[in-house]
Design an enzyme around this catalytic site. Structure first.
Site, PDB file in Angstrom:
ATOM      1  N   ASP A  49       0.835  -1.207   0.000  1.00  0.00           N
ATOM      2  CA  ASP A  49       0.000   0.000   0.000  1.00  0.00           C
ATOM      3  C   ASP A  49       0.870   1.258   0.000  1.00  0.00           C
ATOM      4  O   ASP A  49       0.355   2.381  -0.074  1.00  0.00           O
ATOM      5  CB  ASP A  49      -1.020  -0.012   1.142  1.00  0.00           C
ATOM      6  CG  ASP A  49      -0.387   0.024   2.525  1.00  0.00           C
ATOM      7  OD1 ASP A  49       0.846  -0.063   2.632  1.00  0.00           O
ATOM      8  OD2 ASP A  49      -1.152   0.130   3.513  1.00  0.00           O
ATOM      9  N   GLU A 185       9.478  -3.530  10.527  1.00  0.00           N
ATOM     10  CA  GLU A 185       9.830  -2.227   9.944  1.00  0.00           C
ATOM     11  C   GLU A 185      10.172  -1.220  11.036  1.00  0.00           C
ATOM     12  O   GLU A 185       9.457  -1.112  12.049  1.00  0.00           O
ATOM     13  CB  GLU A 185       8.650  -1.695   9.115  1.00  0.00           C
ATOM     14  CG  GLU A 185       8.923  -0.304   8.531  1.00  0.00           C
ATOM     15  CD  GLU A 185       7.932   0.139   7.478  1.00  0.00           C
ATOM     16  OE1 GLU A 185       7.004  -0.641   7.131  1.00  0.00           O
ATOM     17  OE2 GLU A 185       8.082   1.272   6.984  1.00  0.00           O
TER      18      GLU A 185
HETATM   19  O1  KIV Z   1       3.482  -1.084   1.636  1.00  0.00           O
HETATM   20  C1  KIV Z   1       4.680  -1.371   1.651  1.00  0.00           C
HETATM   21  O2  KIV Z   1       5.438  -1.114   0.714  1.00  0.00           O
HETATM   22  C2  KIV Z   1       5.203  -2.026   2.842  1.00  0.00           C
HETATM   23  C3  KIV Z   1       6.679  -2.219   2.933  1.00  0.00           C
HETATM   24  C4  KIV Z   1       7.329  -0.946   3.267  1.00  0.00           C
HETATM   25  C5  KIV Z   1       7.056  -3.309   3.865  1.00  0.00           C
HETATM   26  O3  KIV Z   1       4.465  -2.385   3.709  1.00  0.00           O
END
Ligand code: KIV
Length: 269
Positions: A49, A185
């Site tokens: 997302d 993260e």
């Molecule tokens: O939406 C995304 O790109 C993510 C990554 C940063 C892990 O959740």
């Protein structure tokens, strides 16, 4: 068929961890980039997302819809055959197990083999519900971007003792609920290393140090694009090293595989 050409499957993720092989993951949103990732050592493609920020130009991921994720997953699936595709639940779409299941079915039918959701708590029921219905789940803990308002910004998580203990408990809980993979993260490197050691499932880090079982970056960050957002310290421009998009993906894959990325300068203490 060599190992490199083999299609990535969910059971292969656990096997890679057992073999000590680092997992290489990138976000992607379209067929052409997906083809390049697929051909250059990217094992896992996340239709994240994050597209709300890097493709649509929003200030956060919150405006992204289920239709957006279905659309981009369909396009990525046309381009990537070997990499395992993971579709991300957008904000509000995984509020209840039933609602999450309805969206997850659409993601799987669009070409994903796994779905990702942020958080633990009430989401544990959703993880169980999906896994019991043959939908593999990737959990996502730490600096979860959908929690931006509660956190008061995109801030490193787990620095205080109580927060670190909670993060570790949540990591074990999502695995116990049936998740097959865990994204960590924006957490201190030492904490991510300790969680990885305790976790029964592979971990993928982003801003979580080199101790995880794999690494993920947002594709636009890997390519050094100015997305109009502040660049966190954990990103690195691999286009400068690689010389081309394919070279950048290959350079990232090689650096993850042999432990050169992330370096200390990309990690939090
Ligand atoms: O939406 C995304 O790109 C993510 C990554 C940063 C892990 O959740």
């Amino acid at each position: 068929m060599t190992d490199v050409q083999k299609t990535w499957t969910v059971p292969r993720l656990a096997a890679a961890r057992t073999e000590g092989r680092k997992l290489v993951m990138l976000t992607c949103y379209d067929a052409s980039f997906a083809r390049v990732l697929d051909d250059n050592g990217c094992d896992l493609i996340l239709i994240g997302d994050s597209l709300g920020m890097v493709v649509q130009g929003h200030a956060s991921t919150l405006p992204v819809t289920v239709d957006d994720i279905v659309y981009h997953t369909t396009n990525v699936a046309r381009g990537a055959k070997r990499a395992l595709k993971i579709a991300d639940f957008p904000f509000g779409s995984d509020g209840s197990p039933h609602e999450a299941h309805a969206s997850a079915v659409r993601f799987i039918q669009a070409g994903a083999s796994m779905v990702k959701l942020e958080g633990a708590g009430h989401k544990l029921d959703t993880i169980r519900y999906l896994v019991e219905r043959e939908i593999p789940v990737c959990a996502h803990l730490g600096l979860t971007p959908q929690s931006v308002h509660r956190f008061g910004g995109f801030k490193v998580q787990g620095r205080e003792d109580t927060a670190a203990v909670k993060l570790r408990e949540d990591a074990l809980a999502v695995a116990d609920a049936g998740a097959s993979l865990l994204v960590l993260e924006g957490v201190p490197a030492a904490l991510a290393t300790a969680i990885t050691a305790a976790s029964p499932i592979p971990t993928i880090g982003i801003g979580a140090g080199a101790g995880c079982n794999g690494q993920v970056l947002v594709l636009h960050d890997l390519l050094g694009l100015d997305t109009g957002h502040r660049r966190p310290k954990f990103v690195k421009d691999f286009l400068a090293d690689g010389g081309s998009v394919a070279g950048a993906v290959r350079a990232f894959a090689n650096a993850v595989q042999d432990g050169r990325f992330p370096a200390a300068e990309h990690s939090y203490s």
